[in-house]
Design a protein around this motif. Sequence first.
Motif, PDB file in Angstrom:
ATOM      1  N   VAL A  66       0.811  -1.211  -0.021  1.00  0.00           N
ATOM      2  CA  VAL A  66       0.152  -0.057  -0.256  1.00  0.00           C
ATOM      3  C   VAL A  66       0.889   1.175  -0.086  1.00  0.00           C
ATOM      4  O   VAL A  66       0.668   2.127  -0.734  1.00  0.00           O
ATOM      5  CB  VAL A  66      -1.020  -0.153   1.167  1.00  0.00           C
ATOM      6  CG1 VAL A  66      -1.624   1.498   1.218  1.00  0.00           C
ATOM      7  CG2 VAL A  66      -2.071  -1.149   1.151  1.00  0.00           C
ATOM      8  N   ASN A  67       1.721   1.226   1.006  1.00  0.00           N
ATOM      9  CA  ASN A  67       2.763   2.483   1.093  1.00  0.00           C
ATOM     10  C   ASN A  67       3.491   2.556  -0.130  1.00  0.00           C
ATOM     11  O   ASN A  67       4.021   3.876  -0.441  1.00  0.00           O
ATOM     12  CB  ASN A  67       3.357   2.404   2.292  1.00  0.00           C
ATOM     13  CG  ASN A  67       2.247   2.910   3.453  1.00  0.00           C
ATOM     14  OD1 ASN A  67       1.180   3.266   3.273  1.00  0.00           O
ATOM     15  ND2 ASN A  67       2.620   2.508   4.820  1.00  0.00           N
ATOM     16  N   THR A  68       3.759   1.605  -0.944  1.00  0.00           N
ATOM     17  CA  THR A  68       4.636   1.566  -2.184  1.00  0.00           C
ATOM     18  C   THR A  68       3.750   2.525  -3.159  1.00  0.00           C
ATOM     19  O   THR A  68       4.275   3.481  -3.723  1.00  0.00           O
ATOM     20  CB  THR A  68       5.017   0.509  -2.706  1.00  0.00           C
ATOM     21  OG1 THR A  68       5.833  -0.180  -1.699  1.00  0.00           O
ATOM     22  CG2 THR A  68       5.909   0.700  -3.962  1.00  0.00           C
ATOM     23  N   ALA A  69       2.718   2.122  -2.889  1.00  0.00           N
ATOM     24  CA  ALA A  69       1.586   2.555  -4.295  1.00  0.00           C
ATOM     25  C   ALA A  69       1.373   4.222  -4.020  1.00  0.00           C
ATOM     26  O   ALA A  69       1.248   5.248  -4.630  1.00  0.00           O
ATOM     27  CB  ALA A  69       0.341   2.216  -4.335  1.00  0.00           C
ATOM     28  N   LEU A  70       1.502   4.664  -2.562  1.00  0.00           N
ATOM     29  CA  LEU A  70       1.493   5.916  -2.148  1.00  0.00           C
ATOM     30  C   LEU A  70       2.445   6.806  -2.134  1.00  0.00           C
ATOM     31  O   LEU A  70       2.474   7.985  -2.106  1.00  0.00           O
ATOM     32  CB  LEU A  70       0.687   6.046  -0.751  1.00  0.00           C
ATOM     33  CG  LEU A  70      -0.611   5.437  -0.470  1.00  0.00           C
ATOM     34  CD1 LEU A  70      -1.300   5.449   0.852  1.00  0.00           C
ATOM     35  CD2 LEU A  70      -1.669   5.730  -1.538  1.00  0.00           C
ATOM     36  N   ALA A  71       3.598   6.292  -2.053  1.00  0.00           N
ATOM     37  CA  ALA A  71       5.004   6.807  -2.066  1.00  0.00           C
ATOM     38  C   ALA A  71       5.271   8.071  -3.087  1.00  0.00           C
ATOM     39  O   ALA A  71       4.798   7.698  -4.255  1.00  0.00           O
ATOM     40  CB  ALA A  71       6.270   5.915  -2.005  1.00  0.00           C
ATOM     41  N   GLY A  72       5.464   8.938  -2.738  1.00  0.00           N
ATOM     42  CA  GLY A  72       5.892  10.005  -3.729  1.00  0.00           C
ATOM     43  C   GLY A  72       4.429  10.933  -3.948  1.00  0.00           C
ATOM     44  O   GLY A  72       4.664  11.804  -4.636  1.00  0.00           O
ATOM     45  N   VAL A  73       3.521  10.405  -3.672  1.00  0.00           N
ATOM     46  CA  VAL A  73       2.154  11.013  -4.063  1.00  0.00           C
ATOM     47  C   VAL A  73       1.322  11.561  -2.740  1.00  0.00           C
ATOM     48  O   VAL A  73       1.141  12.700  -2.816  1.00  0.00           O
ATOM     49  CB  VAL A  73       1.023   9.878  -4.508  1.00  0.00           C
ATOM     50  CG1 VAL A  73      -0.120  10.738  -4.959  1.00  0.00           C
ATOM     51  CG2 VAL A  73       1.624   8.986  -5.609  1.00  0.00           C
TER      52      VAL A  73
END
Length: 511
Positions: free
Chosen positions: A461-468
């Motif tokens: 989940v946090n990889t998908a949100l990282a940078g965003v």
Amino acid sequence: MSENFFFLLQYAFSRHPERPALLLEDGSELCYRDLDSLSSRFAGVLASLGIGAGDRVLVQTDKSAQAVALYLGCLRHGAIYVPINTAYTEAEVAYFLMDAEPGLFVCRVAEEAAYTGLAQERFPATLVRSLGGQGDGSLMVDLDALGAADLTPVVPRSAADVAAILYTSGTTGRSKGAMLTHGNLATSAAVLIDFWGWQDDDVLLHALPIFHVHGLFVALHCAMLTATPVIFLRGFDAGAVIEALPRATVMMGVPTFYTRLLARSELDRSLCAGMRLFISGSAPLTGQTFEAWEHRTGHRILERYGMSETMMNTSNPLVGERVAGTVGFPLPGVSLRIADETGATVPAGEVGVIEVRGPNVFCGYWQMPEKTAQEFRPDGFFITGDQAVMDAVGRVSIVGREKDMIISGGYNVYPKEIESLIDGMPQVIESAVIGVPHPDFGEGVVAVVVPAGEAVDMAEVNTALAGVLARFKQPKAVINLPSLPRNAMGKVQKNQLRADYAGLFAEASST
Ligand code: MCA
């Protein structure tokens, strides 16, 4: 007559020019004369860069004396100061850039090249400069190049002119810029100085960020408008605060400050012997923290309530009973009612939504007239969205938030923004983001997901949100469920999820 808030500050500075204004962690200090003159140079830089009164100056910088002087430079120049959270990612910054349409964006040194490119792409009229925590950066180069003739007088402003825009996230996604006027800043500061009995020998311990109302306006204005010293820490570090406490008389903080300090064995009555007042806000202070603090230090924390749109609305009293779990009484000049959905006042003891009116209340959301109109009653009351009860003597207790907002470590987090990104992950069918009790942050962000196949973990989940999304918004736990609980209308039952996972972090911290 000019009502530029800076005139009031300048008058205070001129009465105590030699007094230390900012006591910095490296042992150096800036007196009020220095702060005045540095702010005048920043105003000169703004003029030299072609920034005029009413132009927005977007700022994402680390906390430093120069950053404070830049804020003051904007005030005196009549420019609109727009601070944003230093944790925001480039994707988040892009939104503020396009929405605020700033003439100047001042960022951190390391990000100057990337943000220059971003501005060119998204809002080419914006000039980009940097300001570092050590007084470095390209804005300082401009400042050093200024001649004495480039300094400009304080620009006249009326009380209704906008001094700052503070972005608050919205339930429906888009962040709204709350416009605060010179009049809002001046009246709010004057009320707090009086209500909290600010004294000429007060020393403020400042460990808050300076991109929110709490650290920038509530804390700094009380000190600056009385020209009293500020122990100016770069951020909150329990060890640094413990070290500074014996030199201070007032501290303002979010509840996380107090719980982290309570975890330190050095915290005791003798350490706080010189302290006059501990103030808490931005998130609910638990009765447990209030009592533990009193037990260890002999001080009853004064809890108050405010928001970006209104600055401070209520406060527990300086003299008189400070009651745990309540946010006290409406401040002088603030009309406050607990209302039903029509705006009618509900009887004492009944739950309703807090509505406020007064000189502290903002003048609207930046470039959002419809949204502004929706959140004000025809009689001028602003609908806060916070649910509360008022007792028979007028004391207010917040009992809930209408908008399912999460408050994590004093930062507001809006589930919708996170859910829409998680729902976009191919591994997820749908999600519900909730806040549950967290021992450090008060509430911790939890994502409840319905996976499309295999269980989804937090790293994914946090990889998908990282940078965003900024890190503080990212879930601190992910729960997988075969389906989300819904009511007969099909609405996700977040109350049930919050109850089901209420012990999630408590369990984690005790193992
Ligand atoms: C940092 N982290 C957080 C938070 N802060 N996670 C959840 N909630 C937070 N608030 C995460 C970071 O993403 C990072 O995660 C890790 O914690 C360490 O980051 P660091 O920056 O070192 O954190 P910290 O220094 O320990 O910060 C915690 C803090 C800070 C001191 C509580 O958040 C803070 O100063 N909060 C105050 C907020 C405030 O001023 N609010 C006022 C707004 P990782 O390691 O995983 O990358 S409200 C307001 O102004 C209204 C008007 C009012 O009434 O006051």
